[in-house]
Write an enzyme that holds these catalytic residues in place. Structure first.
Site, mmCIF file in Angstrom:
data_model
loop_
_atom_site.group_PDB
_atom_site.id
_atom_site.type_symbol
_atom_site.label_atom_id
_atom_site.label_comp_id
_atom_site.label_asym_id
_atom_site.label_seq_id
_atom_site.Cartn_x
_atom_site.Cartn_y
_atom_site.Cartn_z
ATOM 1 N N ASP A 10 0.977 -1.798 -0.006
ATOM 2 C CA ASP A 10 0.192 -0.160 -0.385
ATOM 3 C C ASP A 10 0.828 1.322 0.015
ATOM 4 O O ASP A 10 1.999 1.394 0.709
ATOM 5 C CB ASP A 10 -0.963 -0.350 1.300
ATOM 6 C CG ASP A 10 -2.015 1.309 1.518
ATOM 7 O OD1 ASP A 10 -2.114 1.365 0.544
ATOM 8 O OD2 ASP A 10 -3.180 1.004 2.219
ATOM 9 N N ASP A 104 -3.477 2.239 -5.653
ATOM 10 C CA ASP A 104 -2.587 2.796 -5.313
ATOM 11 C C ASP A 104 -1.962 1.101 -4.043
ATOM 12 O O ASP A 104 -1.084 1.055 -2.975
ATOM 13 C CB ASP A 104 -1.527 3.497 -4.119
ATOM 14 C CG ASP A 104 -2.856 4.118 -3.113
ATOM 15 O OD1 ASP A 104 -4.131 3.174 -3.126
ATOM 16 O OD2 ASP A 104 -2.613 4.489 -2.027
ATOM 17 N N GLU A 105 -2.989 0.220 -4.337
ATOM 18 C CA GLU A 105 -2.412 -0.981 -3.256
ATOM 19 C C GLU A 105 -3.002 -1.761 -4.358
ATOM 20 O O GLU A 105 -3.500 -2.328 -4.495
ATOM 21 C CB GLU A 105 -3.022 -0.563 -2.083
ATOM 22 C CG GLU A 105 -4.704 -0.328 -2.468
ATOM 23 C CD GLU A 105 -5.589 -0.727 -0.984
ATOM 24 O OE1 GLU A 105 -5.141 -1.133 0.221
ATOM 25 O OE2 GLU A 105 -6.557 0.006 -0.792
HETATM 26 MG MG LIG Z 1 -2.483 4.125 0.109
#
Ligand SMILES: [Mg+2]
Length: 396
Positions: A10, A104-105
């Protein structure tokens, strides 16, 4: 076999960090990305701003009251998508088993990297280092036996850290967390649970399944019962279906003659083997593609008795296919070699009769060097000299 092969990676305050990449003067400041207007909402807050109580999903006006110095930047979603694509290609350079959850993960199943790294923690640190050095972005990583635990672990690791939850410690880790951290626990479920006196995941775990089902219904009740025991049967489902792996090259000068073509095939077999091994995959079918100077194309496939990832086995298959096509009789413009019907390298295979374990060790060592130094770091003498040195790689 690794007992904690699941990574949850993350990025830390991703939008803010992308803005900092493009404007380094923002580094160290109380920054947030969000709508600046009266109805604006914060999308991402820097850790400096979070110390003042600024949070994502907060009204920008509230955030400004909590942190008068707050620099609010309007979101640039195109730019975040662009950087996100680079982040994901870093993930996929480690394994094709990448399941994205948002820009973003992602979850990564790294069980195929056992031969290349000491531990999944080492993989996690390597991913973090690559993101930092290649892209200039911080990320946190959770390493655990199953997906939801890996996700909880990355949460604890933030910012810019790694948390490894060992299988033997996972219940202690999980039971200390608030019940709201269990996957799928929304406000309504949480209210029902707190009426039962539940605060921590440990309280959920000690409750009979029938009580949970009575309180929150059968679906959620059973789900919580399983999660609280660390059970999560969901596997990492890659975003891109990995159907085949191949290498292909168009030559500046047409290849002419059987030996020249075979040397090129040996190089292809080695690159293909490297890719398969890095991905933790084996191929059951091998396909040869040949394009001639007049752009006519010929392909031939062969299904093997057992799935392979070794360069010598791939080379043998390629040679047979090449002989079937009588390559060498005419110039060759392009050569491609692919592996299909892929299966995880962990799938148990029967040792073939006459299978040389020693050769496997050599190939493993070669794969390891390649992993560290690149595809061209080691190879048979034949490729290094460009002359014919059949060597051991051509023995049947
Ligand atoms: Mg994040």
């Amino acid at each position: 076999v690794w007992t904690e092969p699941i990574l949850h990676v993350d990025m830390d305050s991703f939008f803010v960090e992308v803005e900092r990449l493009d404007d380094p003067t923002l580094t160290g400041k109380t920054v947030a990305v969000g709508g600046p207007g009266p109805r604006g909402v914060i999308a991402s807050a820097s850790y400096e701003a979070r110390r003042f109580g600024v949070r994502s999903a907060q009204a920008t006006s509230t955030a400004r009251r909590m942190c008068p110095e707050l620099v609010v930047i309007p979101p640039r979603h195109e730019r975040y998508s662009e950087i996100s694509a680079r982040v994901f290609s870093v993930f996929r350079s480690f394994t094709p088993l990448v399941e994205g959850l948002s820009l973003d993960e992602a979850f990564l199943d790294v069980s195929g990297l056992r031969k290349h790294y000491e531990s999944p923690v080492e993989v996690g640190e390597a991913v973090r280092t690559r993101l930092r050095t290649d892209l200039g972005l911080p990320a946190s990583v959770g390493v655990a036996s199953v997906k939801f635990l890996a996700k909880l672990a990355s949460e604890v690791a933030k910012p810019d850290g790694l948390r490894h939850v060992r299988k033997e410690d996972q219940l202690a880790f999980l039971h200390a967390l608030p019940a709201s951290s269990l996957w799928g626990v929304g406000p309504a479920t949480l209210a029902a649970l707190s009426r039962l006196g539940v605060e921590r995941v440990g309280d959920v775990a000690s409750m009979p399944e029938t009580t949970l089902v009575a309180a929150v219904g059968p679906t959620v009740g059973r789900h919580l019962h399983d999660l609280a025991r660390g059970h999560d049967p969901r596997v990492v489902v890659p975003d891109i279906d990995v159907k085949s792996v191949s290498v292909e090259e168009t030559y500046d000068q047409d290849l002419l003659g059987r030996e020249v073509v075979e040397t090129a095939l040996l190089a292809h077999a080695q690159r293909l083997s490297g890719r398969l091994r890095r991905a933790g995959l084996r191929a059951r079918t091998v396909t040869l593609k040949v394009k001639y100077p007049d752009f006519t194309l010929a392909t031939r496939s062969h299904t093997l008795a057992a799935a392979v990832d070794g360069s010598r086995q791939l080379y043998q298959a390629a040679l047979e296919l090449a002989r079937g096509l009588d390559v060498g009789a005419q110039p060759v413009r392009l050569l491609g070699l692919g592996g299909g019907s892929l299966e995880p390298a962990d799938t148990p295979t029967q040792l073939e009769i006459g299978h040389e374990v020693e050769w496997d060790k050599v190939e493993d060592a070669v794969a390891e060097v390649r992993q560290k130094f690149g595809d061209r770091a080691v190879g048979p003498a034949r490729l290094l000299t460009g002359r014919e040195h059949p060597g051991s790689s051509q023995e049947p």
